[in-house]
Design a protein around this motif. Structure first.
Motif, PDB file in Angstrom:
ATOM      1  N   VAL A 140      -4.020 -12.475  -0.368  1.00 22.84           N
ATOM      2  CA  VAL A 140      -4.255 -11.229   0.375  1.00 22.84           C
ATOM      3  C   VAL A 140      -4.376 -11.530   1.866  1.00 22.84           C
ATOM      4  O   VAL A 140      -3.805 -10.819   2.705  1.00 22.84           O
ATOM      5  CB  VAL A 140      -5.518 -10.528  -0.148  1.00 22.84           C
ATOM      6  N   ASP A 141      -5.114 -12.581   2.205  1.00 27.41           N
ATOM      7  CA  ASP A 141      -5.290 -12.935   3.618  1.00 27.41           C
ATOM      8  C   ASP A 141      -3.963 -13.293   4.281  1.00 27.41           C
ATOM      9  O   ASP A 141      -3.786 -13.094   5.487  1.00 27.41           O
ATOM     10  CB  ASP A 141      -6.266 -14.107   3.745  1.00 27.41           C
ATOM     11  N   ARG A 142      -3.026 -13.827   3.493  1.00 25.54           N
ATOM     12  CA  ARG A 142      -1.710 -14.179   4.027  1.00 25.54           C
ATOM     13  C   ARG A 142      -0.731 -13.007   3.953  1.00 25.54           C
ATOM     14  O   ARG A 142       0.450 -13.167   4.250  1.00 25.54           O
ATOM     15  CB  ARG A 142      -1.134 -15.369   3.248  1.00 25.54           C
ATOM     16  N   ARG A 143      -1.227 -11.855   3.530  1.00 21.84           N
ATOM     17  CA  ARG A 143      -0.403 -10.650   3.392  1.00 21.84           C
ATOM     18  C   ARG A 143       0.788 -10.892   2.473  1.00 21.84           C
ATOM     19  O   ARG A 143       1.879 -10.350   2.675  1.00 21.84           O
ATOM     20  CB  ARG A 143       0.073 -10.161   4.760  1.00 21.84           C
ATOM     21  N   ALA A 144       0.543 -11.693   1.448  1.00 21.53           N
ATOM     22  CA  ALA A 144       1.584 -11.967   0.464  1.00 21.53           C
ATOM     23  C   ALA A 144       1.570 -10.968  -0.674  1.00 21.53           C
ATOM     24  O   ALA A 144       2.542 -10.880  -1.430  1.00 21.53           O
ATOM     25  CB  ALA A 144       1.411 -13.380  -0.083  1.00 21.53           C
ATOM     26  N   VAL A 145       0.474 -10.223  -0.830  1.00 16.63           N
ATOM     27  CA  VAL A 145       0.371  -9.236  -1.896  1.00 16.63           C
ATOM     28  C   VAL A 145      -0.536  -8.098  -1.439  1.00 16.63           C
ATOM     29  O   VAL A 145      -1.499  -8.316  -0.686  1.00 16.63           O
ATOM     30  CB  VAL A 145      -0.192  -9.879  -3.196  1.00 16.63           C
ATOM     31  N   TYR A 146      -0.170  -6.892  -1.868  1.00 18.24           N
ATOM     32  CA  TYR A 146      -0.973  -5.700  -1.564  1.00 18.24           C
ATOM     33  C   TYR A 146      -1.408  -5.068  -2.881  1.00 18.24           C
ATOM     34  O   TYR A 146      -0.637  -5.007  -3.842  1.00 18.24           O
ATOM     35  CB  TYR A 146      -0.155  -4.705  -0.729  1.00 18.24           C
ATOM     36  N   LEU A 147      -2.653  -4.642  -2.923  1.00 14.18           N
ATOM     37  CA  LEU A 147      -3.259  -4.188  -4.174  1.00 14.18           C
ATOM     38  C   LEU A 147      -3.402  -2.673  -4.274  1.00 14.18           C
ATOM     39  O   LEU A 147      -3.885  -2.168  -5.281  1.00 14.18           O
ATOM     40  CB  LEU A 147      -4.640  -4.842  -4.342  1.00 14.18           C
ATOM     41  N   ASP A 148      -3.000  -1.943  -3.245  1.00 11.10           N
ATOM     42  CA  ASP A 148      -3.276  -0.504  -3.219  1.00 11.10           C
ATOM     43  C   ASP A 148      -2.452   0.293  -4.217  1.00 11.10           C
ATOM     44  O   ASP A 148      -2.732   1.470  -4.455  1.00 11.10           O
ATOM     45  CB  ASP A 148      -3.078   0.062  -1.811  1.00 11.10           C
ATOM     46  N   SER A 149      -1.423  -0.330  -4.798  1.00 14.41           N
ATOM     47  CA  SER A 149      -0.612   0.404  -5.780  1.00 14.41           C
ATOM     48  C   SER A 149      -0.995   0.082  -7.221  1.00 14.41           C
ATOM     49  O   SER A 149      -0.371   0.598  -8.148  1.00 14.41           O
ATOM     50  CB  SER A 149       0.878   0.089  -5.558  1.00 14.41           C
ATOM     51  N   ALA A 150      -1.988  -0.770  -7.424  1.00  7.45           N
ATOM     52  CA  ALA A 150      -2.407  -1.127  -8.784  1.00  7.45           C
ATOM     53  C   ALA A 150      -3.007   0.090  -9.476  1.00  7.45           C
ATOM     54  O   ALA A 150      -3.964   0.698  -8.984  1.00  7.45           O
ATOM     55  CB  ALA A 150      -3.420  -2.266  -8.746  1.00  7.45           C
ATOM     56  N   LYS A 151      -2.468   0.425 -10.626  1.00  5.83           N
ATOM     57  CA  LYS A 151      -2.939   1.574 -11.381  1.00  5.83           C
ATOM     58  C   LYS A 151      -3.971   1.181 -12.436  1.00  5.83           C
ATOM     59  O   LYS A 151      -4.613   2.042 -13.032  1.00  5.83           O
ATOM     60  CB  LYS A 151      -1.757   2.273 -12.079  1.00  5.83           C
ATOM     61  N   MET A 152      -4.120  -0.124 -12.645  1.00  4.66           N
ATOM     62  CA  MET A 152      -5.046  -0.589 -13.673  1.00  4.66           C
ATOM     63  C   MET A 152      -5.638  -1.919 -13.226  1.00  4.66           C
ATOM     64  O   MET A 152      -4.932  -2.796 -12.726  1.00  4.66           O
ATOM     65  CB  MET A 152      -4.312  -0.749 -15.008  1.00  4.66           C
ATOM     66  N   LEU A 153      -6.962  -2.065 -13.400  1.00  2.90           N
ATOM     67  CA  LEU A 153      -7.668  -3.289 -13.034  1.00  2.90           C
ATOM     68  C   LEU A 153      -8.524  -3.740 -14.200  1.00  2.90           C
ATOM     69  O   LEU A 153      -9.222  -2.931 -14.823  1.00  2.90           O
ATOM     70  CB  LEU A 153      -8.563  -3.050 -11.809  1.00  2.90           C
ATOM     71  N   VAL A 154      -8.475  -5.038 -14.505  1.00  5.37           N
ATOM     72  CA  VAL A 154      -9.317  -5.619 -15.545  1.00  5.37           C
ATOM     73  C   VAL A 154     -10.136  -6.748 -14.939  1.00  5.37           C
ATOM     74  O   VAL A 154      -9.583  -7.633 -14.270  1.00  5.37           O
ATOM     75  CB  VAL A 154      -8.478  -6.161 -16.723  1.00  5.37           C
TER      76      VAL A 154
END
Length: 437
Positions: A140-154
């Motif tokens: 996340v800090d390297r802006r390699a992935v964005y989590l705002d579109s995740a519809k489900m979290l476990v």
């Protein structure tokens, strides 16, 4: 038990799990899957080895099958967080079975592996991302992935994530996730800090609890031996020689785990070790060899207390009792899996009486004594000592001694010798030791 075909799962998923040998749903699966399919947030409490991965994995795959469109670059549709590399790998193995013949792609990110490779893979987007919190925050800090579109979290094994200090990472992850989303929290125990975590991530969650926290699986036969620290290695080898089947031996520290493994290999046993000083490749190879039956004994720290699902583990040996009582439950949960019987054997020194009492309080039972007489309690070893210096008059004063007990007089080290072997698993079958001259 509930039949899986009564839970309303897609026919492709049903075919996959039938081929994999899934027949009837466990209690946690039967209760959790319908609630998840109905869209509820969920807190699932169940002892280890009860099938929690399928309880969240199957409805997750079911929901994603009906969610149109491929993931956008650097995005994920569903996120699973787990505390250890081993557990992440186990979850991915299970999900890979569930998603066969579907367009859903599963990818994992953990520490100890090439972050550049992980960044390159995430460029294309991922349907299900399984991650340890630390490596996820690096990405996340390297802006390699964005989590705002995740519809489900476990959040799987959430209590262990708290024990391992991931609460700060989880607090940073929470605001990065989009809404609305469905959040599932699975844990073996529910400490007070978990309520704060649940409040930050979940909305009006349903609660499913299929066993009281601290309760071990019914098919585990437990016993203990009161034995001095310096004599534990001989007691362990006696037990190994008297039984067959695969065994996991748990110790408190990385150093003593490695020394014990090398000693067992030098004595002719097929053994390997996993602990925090091992690279991910070394840990993966050790577990692969253990799963295949190439080695009989896995010597480990609590890094393996969760996340190892091997049906043929017949015995768990607590060479050292854990400092955290709940970890005893997780350790012994490595046996008696997939409906099989298992045995959990503990070796208890005078310094561990306090740990034993805490474990029996959590378990709400007295563990049957197989041999020895309960000694008077002594002060426990200092943290990091691994059951080393006994701290008696003339001894080591409680300092770490590399797993060797200190005699009361003269301070000469006892316990097992490190031996040779270089730590590589031996191909020889276990043999009995020659009697001492």
């Amino acid at each position: 038990m509930t039949e899986f075909n009564m839970l309303g799962l897609d026919k492709t998923i049903m075919y996959n799990i039938t081929q994999a040998g899934y027949d009837k749903a466990t209690p946690i699966q039967a209760q959790a899957i319908p609630l998840v399919l109905d869209g509820h947030d969920l807190i699932g409490l169940a002892q280890t080895g009860t099938g929690k991965t399928a309880a969240f994995g199957l409805p997750m795959v079911e929901n994603l099958i009906h969610l149109e469109g491929r993931p956008a670059p650097k995005s994920v549709k569903a996120l699973i967080l787990a505390p250890t590399r081993e557990l992440v790998n186990q979850i991915c193995d299970n999900l890979s079975v569930f998603v066969r013949s579907t367009p859903i792609k599963v990818f994992s990110v953990v520490g100890g592996q090439s972050i550049n490779r992980q960044i390159n893979r995430l460029e294309r987007g991922v349907d299900i991302l399984v991650a340890t919190p630390g490596r996820l925050m690096d990405l996340v800090d390297r802006r390699a992935v964005y989590l705002d579109s995740a519809k489900m979290l476990v959040l799987d094994e959430a209590d262990q994530m708290l024990d391992m200090g991931f609460i700060h990472a989880l607090r940073k992850i929470a605001p990065l996730l989009g809404t609305p989303r469905q959040t599932l929290l699975f844990s073996a125990t529910m400490p007070k800090q978990m309520e704060e975590l649940a409040g930050a991530f979940l909305t009006n969650p349903k609660r499913v609890q299929v066993a009281a926290p601290g309760k071990a699986a019914d098919k585990i036969t437990q016993s203990l031996h009161f034995v001095k620290q310096a004599m534990k290695v001989d007691k362990l080898k006696d037990c190994l020689d008297e039984t067959e089947g695969q065994a996991i031996v748990f110790l408190r520290t990385k150093h003593t785990a490695e020394k014990l493994m090398k000693h067992l290999v030098a004595e002719g046993y097929t053994a390997a070790s996993i602990h925090g000083n091992k690279s991910q490749g070394q840990r993966d190879r050790a577990i692969k060899a253990f799963k295949s039956g190439e080695i009989r004994i896995l010597v480990a720290t609590d890094v393996a207390a969760r996340g190892i699902d091997i049906p043929d583990v017949s015995h768990v040996y607590n060479y050292d009792l854990p400092e955290v009582a709940e970890n005893y439950v997780h350790r012994i949960g490595r046996t008696a899996r997939a409906g099989k019987d298992g045995a959990a054997v503990a070796f208890v020194d005078a310094q561990e009486i306090g740990y034993l009492r805490a474990i029996q309080k959590v378990m709400k039972m007295n563990i049957p004594v197989e041999s020895g007489i309960e000694p008077a309690a002594e002060d426990p070893p200092k943290r990091g000592g691994g059951g080393g210096g006994r701290g008696r008059r003339g001894g080591g004063g409680g300092k770490p001694s590399g797993g060797r007990a200190q005699h009361a007089r003269g301070g000469k080290p006892g316990g097992f010798k490190s031996g040779g072997g270089g730590g590589k698993p031996s191909g020889r079958k276990p043999r009995r030791r020659k009697p001492a001259a």
